[in-house]
Design a protein around this motif. Structure first.
Motif, PDB file in Angstrom:
ATOM      1  N   GLN A  41     123.289  49.846  30.738  1.00  0.00           N
ATOM      2  CA  GLN A  41     124.473  50.650  29.932  1.00  0.00           C
ATOM      3  C   GLN A  41     125.005  51.443  30.938  1.00  0.00           C
ATOM      4  OE1 GLN A  41     122.660  52.695  26.804  1.00  0.00           O
ATOM      5  NE2 GLN A  41     121.602  51.042  25.981  1.00  0.00           N
ATOM      6  N   VAL A  42     124.433  52.028  31.834  1.00  0.00           N
ATOM      7  CA  VAL A  42     125.048  53.013  32.846  1.00  0.00           C
ATOM      8  C   VAL A  42     126.027  52.226  34.008  1.00  0.00           C
ATOM      9  CG1 VAL A  42     124.624  54.690  34.610  1.00  0.00           C
ATOM     10  CG2 VAL A  42     123.630  54.901  32.487  1.00  0.00           C
ATOM     11  N   LEU A  43     125.309  51.068  34.253  1.00  0.00           N
ATOM     12  CA  LEU A  43     125.983  50.472  35.452  1.00  0.00           C
ATOM     13  C   LEU A  43     127.345  49.645  34.597  1.00  0.00           C
ATOM     14  CD1 LEU A  43     122.999  48.356  37.127  1.00  0.00           C
ATOM     15  CD2 LEU A  43     124.242  50.434  38.047  1.00  0.00           C
ATOM     16  N   ASP A  44     127.106  49.182  33.692  1.00  0.00           N
ATOM     17  CA  ASP A  44     128.326  48.840  32.918  1.00  0.00           C
ATOM     18  C   ASP A  44     129.529  49.698  32.874  1.00  0.00           C
ATOM     19  OD1 ASP A  44     127.299  46.212  32.633  1.00  0.00           O
ATOM     20  OD2 ASP A  44     126.739  46.470  30.664  1.00  0.00           O
ATOM     21  N   ALA A  45     129.099  51.015  32.321  1.00  0.00           N
ATOM     22  CA  ALA A  45     130.155  52.185  32.354  1.00  0.00           C
ATOM     23  C   ALA A  45     130.733  52.505  33.662  1.00  0.00           C
ATOM     24  CB  ALA A  45     129.391  53.257  31.755  1.00  0.00           C
ATOM     25  N   GLU A  46     129.842  52.303  34.838  1.00  0.00           N
ATOM     26  CA  GLU A  46     130.308  52.511  36.137  1.00  0.00           C
ATOM     27  C   GLU A  46     131.059  51.490  36.724  1.00  0.00           C
ATOM     28  OE1 GLU A  46     129.478  55.168  38.439  1.00  0.00           O
ATOM     29  OE2 GLU A  46     128.659  56.351  36.572  1.00  0.00           O
ATOM     30  N   GLY A  47     131.212  50.279  36.027  1.00  0.00           N
ATOM     31  CA  GLY A  47     131.937  48.868  36.499  1.00  0.00           C
ATOM     32  C   GLY A  47     131.215  48.249  37.676  1.00  0.00           C
ATOM     33  N   ILE A  48     129.641  48.509  37.618  1.00  0.00           N
ATOM     34  CA  ILE A  48     129.048  47.842  38.746  1.00  0.00           C
ATOM     35  C   ILE A  48     128.428  46.621  38.042  1.00  0.00           C
ATOM     36  CG2 ILE A  48     127.148  47.949  40.136  1.00  0.00           C
ATOM     37  CD1 ILE A  48     127.387  50.956  40.354  1.00  0.00           C
ATOM     38  N   GLU A  49     128.776  45.419  38.426  1.00  0.00           N
ATOM     39  CA  GLU A  49     128.536  44.345  37.485  1.00  0.00           C
ATOM     40  C   GLU A  49     127.491  43.248  38.243  1.00  0.00           C
ATOM     41  OE1 GLU A  49     132.093  42.672  36.417  1.00  0.00           O
ATOM     42  OE2 GLU A  49     132.496  44.460  35.180  1.00  0.00           O
ATOM     43  N   CYS A  50     127.244  43.574  39.306  1.00  0.00           N
ATOM     44  CA  CYS A  50     126.307  42.574  39.995  1.00  0.00           C
ATOM     45  C   CYS A  50     125.297  42.764  41.135  1.00  0.00           C
ATOM     46  CB  CYS A  50     127.177  41.358  40.561  1.00  0.00           C
ATOM     47  SG  CYS A  50     128.445  41.854  41.907  1.00  0.00           S
ATOM     48  N   ASP A  51     124.316  42.164  41.371  1.00  0.00           N
ATOM     49  CA  ASP A  51     123.483  42.755  42.459  1.00  0.00           C
ATOM     50  C   ASP A  51     123.825  43.054  43.733  1.00  0.00           C
ATOM     51  OD1 ASP A  51     121.325  42.376  40.311  1.00  0.00           O
ATOM     52  OD2 ASP A  51     120.769  40.600  41.151  1.00  0.00           O
ATOM     53  N   SER A  52     125.012  42.205  44.074  1.00  0.00           N
ATOM     54  CA  SER A  52     125.435  42.687  45.484  1.00  0.00           C
ATOM     55  C   SER A  52     126.071  43.837  45.449  1.00  0.00           C
ATOM     56  CB  SER A  52     126.690  41.730  45.931  1.00  0.00           C
ATOM     57  OG  SER A  52     127.733  41.579  44.893  1.00  0.00           O
ATOM     58  N   LYS A  53     126.632  44.239  44.524  1.00  0.00           N
ATOM     59  CA  LYS A  53     127.142  45.901  44.318  1.00  0.00           C
ATOM     60  C   LYS A  53     125.928  46.728  44.316  1.00  0.00           C
ATOM     61  CE  LYS A  53     131.844  44.917  42.288  1.00  0.00           C
ATOM     62  NZ  LYS A  53     132.733  45.182  41.238  1.00  0.00           N
ATOM     63  N   ILE A  54     125.296  46.320  43.766  1.00  0.00           N
ATOM     64  CA  ILE A  54     123.931  47.129  43.438  1.00  0.00           C
ATOM     65  C   ILE A  54     123.183  47.499  44.840  1.00  0.00           C
ATOM     66  CG2 ILE A  54     121.695  47.715  42.622  1.00  0.00           C
ATOM     67  CD1 ILE A  54     122.736  46.460  40.172  1.00  0.00           C
ATOM     68  N   SER A  55     123.076  46.492  45.776  1.00  0.00           N
ATOM     69  CA  SER A  55     122.597  46.626  46.955  1.00  0.00           C
ATOM     70  C   SER A  55     123.429  47.296  47.892  1.00  0.00           C
ATOM     71  CB  SER A  55     122.471  45.089  47.646  1.00  0.00           C
ATOM     72  OG  SER A  55     123.815  44.469  47.772  1.00  0.00           O
ATOM     73  N   LYS A  56     124.666  47.377  47.710  1.00  0.00           N
ATOM     74  CA  LYS A  56     125.323  48.396  48.601  1.00  0.00           C
ATOM     75  C   LYS A  56     125.661  49.811  48.102  1.00  0.00           C
ATOM     76  CE  LYS A  56     128.308  44.168  49.791  1.00  0.00           C
ATOM     77  NZ  LYS A  56     129.355  43.430  49.634  1.00  0.00           N
ATOM     78  N   VAL A  57     125.273  50.088  47.010  1.00  0.00           N
ATOM     79  CA  VAL A  57     125.406  51.305  46.472  1.00  0.00           C
ATOM     80  C   VAL A  57     124.463  52.144  47.389  1.00  0.00           C
ATOM     81  CG1 VAL A  57     124.829  52.764  44.282  1.00  0.00           C
ATOM     82  CG2 VAL A  57     125.859  50.624  44.055  1.00  0.00           C
ATOM     83  N   SER A  58     124.826  53.619  47.568  1.00  0.00           N
ATOM     84  CA  SER A  58     124.281  54.496  48.394  1.00  0.00           C
ATOM     85  C   SER A  58     123.025  55.102  47.590  1.00  0.00           C
ATOM     86  CB  SER A  58     125.154  55.707  48.687  1.00  0.00           C
ATOM     87  OG  SER A  58     125.561  56.532  47.840  1.00  0.00           O
ATOM     88  N   GLU A  59     122.106  55.727  48.282  1.00  0.00           N
ATOM     89  CA  GLU A  59     121.042  56.169  47.668  1.00  0.00           C
ATOM     90  C   GLU A  59     121.367  57.382  47.027  1.00  0.00           C
ATOM     91  OE1 GLU A  59     117.034  58.819  48.953  1.00  0.00           O
ATOM     92  OE2 GLU A  59     118.034  57.413  50.438  1.00  0.00           O
ATOM     93  N   GLU A  60     122.393  58.290  47.194  1.00  0.00           N
ATOM     94  CA  GLU A  60     122.968  59.424  46.516  1.00  0.00           C
ATOM     95  C   GLU A  60     123.621  58.739  45.169  1.00  0.00           C
ATOM     96  OE1 GLU A  60     123.465  62.924  45.390  1.00  0.00           O
ATOM     97  OE2 GLU A  60     122.339  62.331  47.355  1.00  0.00           O
ATOM     98  N   LYS A  61     124.232  57.572  45.147  1.00  0.00           N
ATOM     99  CA  LYS A  61     125.014  57.003  43.895  1.00  0.00           C
ATOM    100  C   LYS A  61     123.897  56.577  42.957  1.00  0.00           C
ATOM    101  CE  LYS A  61     128.186  55.654  41.493  1.00  0.00           C
ATOM    102  NZ  LYS A  61     128.981  56.815  40.607  1.00  0.00           N
ATOM    103  N   LEU A  62     122.535  55.876  43.694  1.00  0.00           N
ATOM    104  CA  LEU A  62     121.416  55.616  42.856  1.00  0.00           C
ATOM    105  C   LEU A  62     120.930  56.777  42.104  1.00  0.00           C
ATOM    106  CD1 LEU A  62     119.723  52.790  44.941  1.00  0.00           C
ATOM    107  CD2 LEU A  62     120.809  52.487  42.719  1.00  0.00           C
ATOM    108  N   LYS A  63     120.826  57.810  42.808  1.00  0.00           N
ATOM    109  CA  LYS A  63     120.141  59.044  42.131  1.00  0.00           C
ATOM    110  C   LYS A  63     121.202  59.445  40.969  1.00  0.00           C
ATOM    111  CE  LYS A  63     117.882  60.870  46.459  1.00  0.00           C
ATOM    112  NZ  LYS A  63     117.728  61.742  47.393  1.00  0.00           N
ATOM    113  N   GLU A  64     122.378  59.577  41.314  1.00  0.00           N
ATOM    114  CA  GLU A  64     123.536  59.830  40.208  1.00  0.00           C
ATOM    115  C   GLU A  64     123.204  58.857  39.038  1.00  0.00           C
ATOM    116  OE1 GLU A  64     127.332  59.992  41.820  1.00  0.00           O
ATOM    117  OE2 GLU A  64     126.959  61.494  43.213  1.00  0.00           O
TER     118      GLU A  64
END
Length: 84
Positions: free
Chosen positions: A32-55
């Motif tokens: 749900q959170v990823l959808d709201a953030e507009g992050i839709e695929c594994d390739s985007k998640i792999s590039k997300v910073s540690e700080e963004k993951l914490k958020e």
């Protein structure tokens, strides 16, 4: 998609033991959170910073806490109704 995010949370040691035990719930809310953030695929998640993951995880925790509070309030209300 959010299972990959869960794995990233694990690899960065961001999850509590309780959160690890409730993997499916964490994955569902993370989706749900990823959808709201507009992050839709594994390739985007792999590039997300540690700080963004914490958020993202903090938002997951807020939603989880809110859901649990609502559930607890409903349980109390049901118990009171049953007692009357």
């Amino acid at each position: 998609m959010s299972e990959f995010a869960f794995i990233r949370f694990l690899s960065l040691s961001l999850l509590t033991e309780e959160e690890k035990e409730n993997k499916n719930e964490i994955i569902e809310i993370t989706e749900q959170v990823l959808d709201a953030e507009g992050i839709e695929c594994d390739s985007k998640i792999s590039k997300v910073s540690e700080e963004k993951l914490k958020e993202i995880l903090e938002e997951v925790r807020k939603i989880r806490k809110k859901k649990r509070k609502t559930y607890d309030e409903n349980e109390i209300a049901n118990t009171v109704e049953e007692a009357n």
